[in-house]
Write a protein that holds these residues in place. Structure first.
Motif, short mmCIF file in Angstrom:
data_model
loop_
_atom_site.label_atom_id
_atom_site.label_comp_id
_atom_site.label_asym_id
_atom_site.label_seq_id
_atom_site.Cartn_x
_atom_site.Cartn_y
_atom_site.Cartn_z
N ALA A 31 30.61 22.79 -33.32
CA ALA A 31 30.87 21.35 -33.46
C ALA A 31 31.80 21.02 -34.60
CB ALA A 31 29.54 20.60 -33.63
N ILE A 32 31.73 21.74 -35.72
CA ILE A 32 32.57 21.40 -36.87
C ILE A 32 33.79 22.31 -37.00
CG2 ILE A 32 30.72 20.32 -38.18
CD1 ILE A 32 30.36 22.85 -39.72
N ASP A 33 34.02 23.16 -36.00
CA ASP A 33 35.25 23.96 -36.02
C ASP A 33 36.46 23.04 -35.83
OD1 ASP A 33 33.60 26.09 -36.18
OD2 ASP A 33 34.21 27.05 -34.31
N PRO A 34 37.51 23.24 -36.62
CA PRO A 34 38.70 22.39 -36.45
C PRO A 34 39.34 22.57 -35.09
CG PRO A 34 39.16 24.23 -37.94
CD PRO A 34 37.68 24.24 -37.68
N PHE A 35 39.76 21.44 -34.50
CA PHE A 35 40.45 21.37 -33.22
C PHE A 35 39.53 21.65 -32.02
CE2 PHE A 35 43.80 22.68 -36.27
CZ PHE A 35 44.52 21.49 -36.25
N PHE A 36 38.23 21.82 -32.26
CA PHE A 36 37.30 21.98 -31.14
C PHE A 36 36.82 20.60 -30.69
CE2 PHE A 36 32.96 22.23 -29.49
CZ PHE A 36 33.16 23.08 -28.42
N THR A 37 36.96 20.30 -29.41
CA THR A 37 36.52 19.01 -28.89
C THR A 37 36.07 19.17 -27.45
OG1 THR A 37 37.14 16.71 -28.46
CG2 THR A 37 38.86 18.37 -28.19
N THR A 38 35.09 18.37 -27.06
CA THR A 38 34.65 18.33 -25.67
C THR A 38 35.19 17.10 -24.95
OG1 THR A 38 32.61 17.19 -26.33
CG2 THR A 38 32.52 19.60 -26.19
N SER B 261 41.25 14.66 -31.53
CA SER B 261 41.99 15.77 -32.13
C SER B 261 41.10 16.97 -32.41
CB SER B 261 42.61 15.31 -33.46
OG SER B 261 41.59 14.99 -34.40
N GLY B 262 39.77 16.80 -32.34
CA GLY B 262 38.86 17.88 -32.69
C GLY B 262 38.71 18.06 -34.18
N LEU B 263 39.12 17.06 -34.97
CA LEU B 263 39.04 17.17 -36.43
C LEU B 263 38.05 16.18 -37.05
CD1 LEU B 263 42.81 17.69 -37.30
CD2 LEU B 263 40.96 19.34 -37.65
N GLY B 264 37.42 15.33 -36.23
CA GLY B 264 36.53 14.31 -36.78
C GLY B 264 35.37 14.90 -37.56
N LEU B 265 34.55 15.74 -36.92
CA LEU B 265 33.41 16.36 -37.60
C LEU B 265 33.87 17.34 -38.67
CD1 LEU B 265 30.70 17.02 -34.86
CD2 LEU B 265 30.49 15.61 -36.90
N PHE C 62 34.40 16.72 -46.29
CA PHE C 62 34.11 15.67 -47.28
C PHE C 62 32.74 15.89 -47.91
CE2 PHE C 62 31.68 11.66 -47.67
CZ PHE C 62 32.23 11.21 -48.86
N ALA C 63 31.73 16.21 -47.09
CA ALA C 63 30.38 16.41 -47.62
C ALA C 63 30.34 17.59 -48.59
CB ALA C 63 29.39 16.62 -46.47
N ARG C 64 30.97 18.70 -48.23
CA ARG C 64 30.93 19.88 -49.08
C ARG C 64 31.73 19.66 -50.36
NH1 ARG C 64 28.20 24.11 -47.34
NH2 ARG C 64 27.92 24.13 -49.59
N GLN C 65 32.90 18.99 -50.25
CA GLN C 65 33.69 18.73 -51.45
C GLN C 65 32.98 17.75 -52.38
OE1 GLN C 65 37.74 17.58 -50.64
NE2 GLN C 65 38.29 17.45 -52.79
N SER C 66 32.09 16.93 -51.84
CA SER C 66 31.33 15.97 -52.64
C SER C 66 30.05 16.58 -53.18
CB SER C 66 31.00 14.74 -51.79
OG SER C 66 32.18 14.12 -51.30
N ASN C 67 29.94 17.93 -53.12
CA ASN C 67 28.74 18.66 -53.58
C ASN C 67 27.51 18.27 -52.75
OD1 ASN C 67 30.08 20.04 -55.71
ND2 ASN C 67 30.01 18.16 -56.91
N ALA D 29 34.03 8.65 -42.97
CA ALA D 29 33.13 9.65 -42.38
C ALA D 29 32.07 8.98 -41.51
CB ALA D 29 32.48 10.48 -43.48
N LEU D 30 31.46 7.91 -42.01
CA LEU D 30 30.40 7.24 -41.25
C LEU D 30 30.96 6.57 -39.99
CD1 LEU D 30 28.32 5.68 -44.17
CD2 LEU D 30 27.73 7.67 -42.77
N VAL D 31 32.14 5.97 -40.11
CA VAL D 31 32.76 5.36 -38.93
C VAL D 31 33.05 6.43 -37.89
CG1 VAL D 31 34.83 4.20 -38.08
CG2 VAL D 31 33.69 3.35 -40.14
N ASN D 32 33.57 7.58 -38.33
CA ASN D 32 33.82 8.70 -37.41
C ASN D 32 32.55 9.10 -36.67
OD1 ASN D 32 36.36 10.07 -36.92
ND2 ASN D 32 36.53 10.29 -39.13
N LEU D 33 31.44 9.21 -37.40
CA LEU D 33 30.19 9.63 -36.79
C LEU D 33 29.66 8.59 -35.81
CD1 LEU D 33 28.34 11.22 -39.87
CD2 LEU D 33 29.59 12.38 -38.04
N VAL D 34 29.77 7.32 -36.16
CA VAL D 34 29.29 6.26 -35.26
C VAL D 34 30.13 6.23 -33.99
CG1 VAL D 34 29.01 3.77 -34.99
CG2 VAL D 34 28.27 4.87 -37.10
N LEU D 35 31.45 6.39 -34.12
CA LEU D 35 32.30 6.38 -32.93
C LEU D 35 32.03 7.61 -32.06
CD1 LEU D 35 35.67 5.04 -34.38
CD2 LEU D 35 33.87 3.79 -33.18
N ASN D 36 31.74 8.76 -32.69
CA ASN D 36 31.33 9.94 -31.91
C ASN D 36 30.04 9.66 -31.16
OD1 ASN D 36 33.48 11.53 -32.62
ND2 ASN D 36 32.38 12.77 -34.11
#
Length: 659
Positions: free
Chosen positions: A471-478, A485-489, A495-500, A410-417
């Motif tokens: 921003a967090i909608d699946p398959f949405f990307t700019t 793929s529009g699935l990063g966020l 992950f955040a919600r499933q981790s409470n 998740a953190l790598v995804n955010l940094v690359l974004n």
């Protein structure tokens, strides 16, 4: 009766307090009303400086005004200046007064007559009327806020309403960005929004520090804000957000004392109502967005389940063909290509399941400082020379309770974004801090408690409000076609919600983006040591395969046979219960979680363990929808193998369960 006696009698008959002052400012005559008003005995006012009849803080300033008046004396009517004047009695009690002034020619030279009136009662009556009017306006604004379906319409209506009621020259509302600077002026009265932006751009950084302390700010020196305008005073009232001012209500008056205590109270009440409306609208939008995402997640998860079953069959058949065609290189190349496509399909469903909060997590204590230091070393090489990465994580930040592999991803995804938002280079900050969340923080669907907040912040191009909303909608990307793929966020959100936890995003065009992952604090950072890996081949152990999809069941049976196990099969929980009763030598129950109608895999496993305590259990699923209805402790008792699985993955999972 002489003229002097007549004047003396009139001096006493007049109902106001009268004081005659010489050119040195000393009282030379006072009537009985003046002595009663200021609490002096008969004759004790004579010889006093007139400044002794007012508060200490006003005496020096009044002395200067008196000298100016005596230099150019004129008749000044009572209440002419519109200023609030204060008198002080001998006992120190202060009270509001109105004063009329007039020069008087006498045989001793020019004297100055002051007619003084206590206006306490009339002032209280006026204040009561004004406050009632202000309260009525606040009630009207509150009514408009409750009825309004368009926040922007209310924002546009508010400045002219306040300006008319307060009789001030300018009222405006401005929005404040992440950096504390004015980003937008959505409404103004008395001047154009662009003029407000020009004013605030000059000295805003100097005055915003006090404002960001959540306190209203009264400006006696309005040149700080609008140096080219003849404003006498101004007020800045913060519109309080969750953790910082979201905006500011600005009032400016060219008339001295135009913004008194009651006017400031009206501005504060209006700002509170407006801030509450903005917060309510934001919460409603977040709730609607969360509900929409949940509905999409349910649909996505169901599609992923069916898709994973198809991939399991395709992957299984290709792997079995791979074994059969070991001596045919051409066939091996084709099979390898098919398996690579299956792998890409499996990665896609993994991302979909992450968004749907259905991925299998193995949480434990994660020490933020060591995690971020390790990621920083790896990421700096990836980001290149044009991007500066800063790691900010004190040693004192407690361990977070999360799946370390998924958190790293998740953190790598955010940094690359963040890197992609810096086309010309810039700064990225990867940080972690401790935070206590309360019910008043306004984070939707998040329990109050102790959290670690991981944040990735950049100073890049930022996102518009429209982009941020999706921003967090699946398959949405700019990003350009083929670059995302529009699935990063979406994955990070799931992950955040499933981790409470919670995912928060704040962004402004041209100012950058900050993405924060809230994760619960761990009870312990200890992780058990991994056991030695057993042999992957079986030794004739009996494995019961429970799977309602016949093609998937056939692949599982073929895999087990090739690995040296003796497989039995059932297509439902009911049939599996019968097979278990007839075959006490079964070593392992290998069951899908979703078994059509009736009992699910977890319920079957619990039943089987209650009758065969030594039985080992391995679950499999492409989408663990029914897990929500199962106690978490029960789920954690059994290993889970995700579909689609490779033959080697099945072998390793079985040996881990049996070992």
């Amino acid at each position: 009766m002489s003229q002097g006696s007549l004047l003396a009698q009139l001096f006493e008959i007049v109902p106001d307090a009268l004081i005659l002052v010489d050119d040195g400012g000393k009282v030379v005559q006072a009537n009985a009303n003046a002595e009663r008003l200021f609490g002096f005995a008969t004759g004790r006012l004579l010889g006093l400086e007139v400044e002794a009849l007012m508060p200490m803080a006003s005496r020096h300033r009044h002395g200067l005004h008196r000298q100016d008046y005596m230099a150019s004396p004129r008749i000044r009517q009572m209440g002419e200046t519109g200023q609030s004047l204060i008198g002080q009695r001998l006992d120190g009690q202060q009270f509001p007064v109105e004063i009329a002034l007039s020069p008087v020619d006498t045989e001793h030279g020019t004297r100055y007559l002051a007619s003084i009136r206590d206006v306490s009662e009339s002032q209280r009556a006026r204040q009561a009327i004004i406050r009632a009017r202000y309260d009525a306006l606040v009630a009207r604004i509150g009514h408009l806020a409750l009825e309004s379906t368009d926040e922007n319409q209310l924002i546009q209506t508010l400045p002219p309403l306040l300006a008319a009621e307060l009789d001030v020259d300018v009222v405006a509302m401005a929005l404040i960005g992440l950096d504390g600077m004015i980003t937008e002026v959505p409404a103004s009265f008395g001047t154009e929004p662009e003029v407000i932006r020009t004013w605030t751009a000059r000295q805003w950084s100097a005055i915003s520090q006090e404002l960001l302390g959540d306190r209203p700010m009264f400006l006696r020196d309005v040149s700080l804000l609008a140096e080219d305008e003849a404003f006498a005073e101004g007020a800045l009232i913060p519109l309080l957000g969750r953790d910082r001012p979201a905006g500011v209500l600005i009032g400016l008056s060219r008339r001295p004392n135009g913004l008194d205590h009651d006017a400031l109270h009206l501005l504060q009440s209006s700002a509170n109502l407006l801030a509450a409306l903005m917060q309510r609208r934001r919460t409603e939008e977040e709730l609607a967005h969360a509900q929409r995402l949940d509905a999409i997640g349910q649909l996505t998860g169901g599609v992923a389940h069916d898709f994973n079953n198809l991939l399991t069959v395709m992957s299984g058949c290709l792997q079995l063909l791979e074994i059969e065609c070991q001596d045919r290189p051409g066939a091996q190349d084709l099979i390898a290509g098919g398996l690579r496509s299956v792998s890409r399909g499996a990665e896609l469903t993994t991302k979909l399941l992450a968004f749907a909060r259905r991925q299998h997590l193995t949480p434990g204590g994660v020490v933020p400082h060591s995690l971020l230091q390790g990621l920083g070393t790896m990421l700096q090489r990836t980001l290149g020379d044009m991007v500066r990465l800063t790691i900010d994580c004190p040693d004192s930040v407690p361990a977070a309770y999360a799946d370390v592999a998924h958190l790293e991803t998740a953190l790598v995804n955010l940094v690359l974004n963040a890197r992609d938002a810096l086309p010309a280079g810039g700064d990225i900050t990867l940080s972690a801090q401790e935070r206590w969340v309360t019910a008043g923080d306004g984070l939707p669907d998040m329990a109050p408690g102790h959290y670690v907040v991981f944040c990735v912040e950049d100073n890049g191009i930022g996102m518009s409000a429209e982009t941020l909303a999706r921003a967090i909608d699946p398959f949405f990307t700019t990003k350009d076609s083929g670059r995302g793929s529009g699935l990063g966020l979406s994955m990070v959100y799931g992950f955040a919600r499933q981790s409470n936890g919670y995912l928060g995003i704040d962004s402004q065009p041209g100012r950058g983006t900050a993405v924060a992952i809230y994760l619960p604090v761990a009870r312990s950072a200890d992780s058990p040591a991994a056991p030695a890996r057993p042999s992957l081949r079986g030794d004739g152990e009996t494995v019961l395969v429970v799977e309602d999809e016949s093609d998937v069941r056939a692949v599982a049976i073929a895999f087990l046979q090739s690995l040296g196990y003796r497989p039995l099969s059932a297509d439902s929980a009911t049939q599996a219960m019968a097979v278990l009763s007839e075959n006490p030598d079964i070593s392992l129950l290998f069951s899908d979680v979703i078994l059509g109608n009736g009992m699910n895999g977890y319920a079957l496993a619990q039943w089987a363990k209650s009758r065969h305590p030594g039985l080992r259990v391995l679950m499999t699923s492409g989408y663990d929808e029914s897990a929500d209805a199962v106690d978490a402790d029960l789920r954690d008792r059994f290993e889970l193998l995700r579909k689609p699985y490779r033959r080697e993955g099945l072998a390793e999972a079985i040996r881990t369960c049996l070992w």
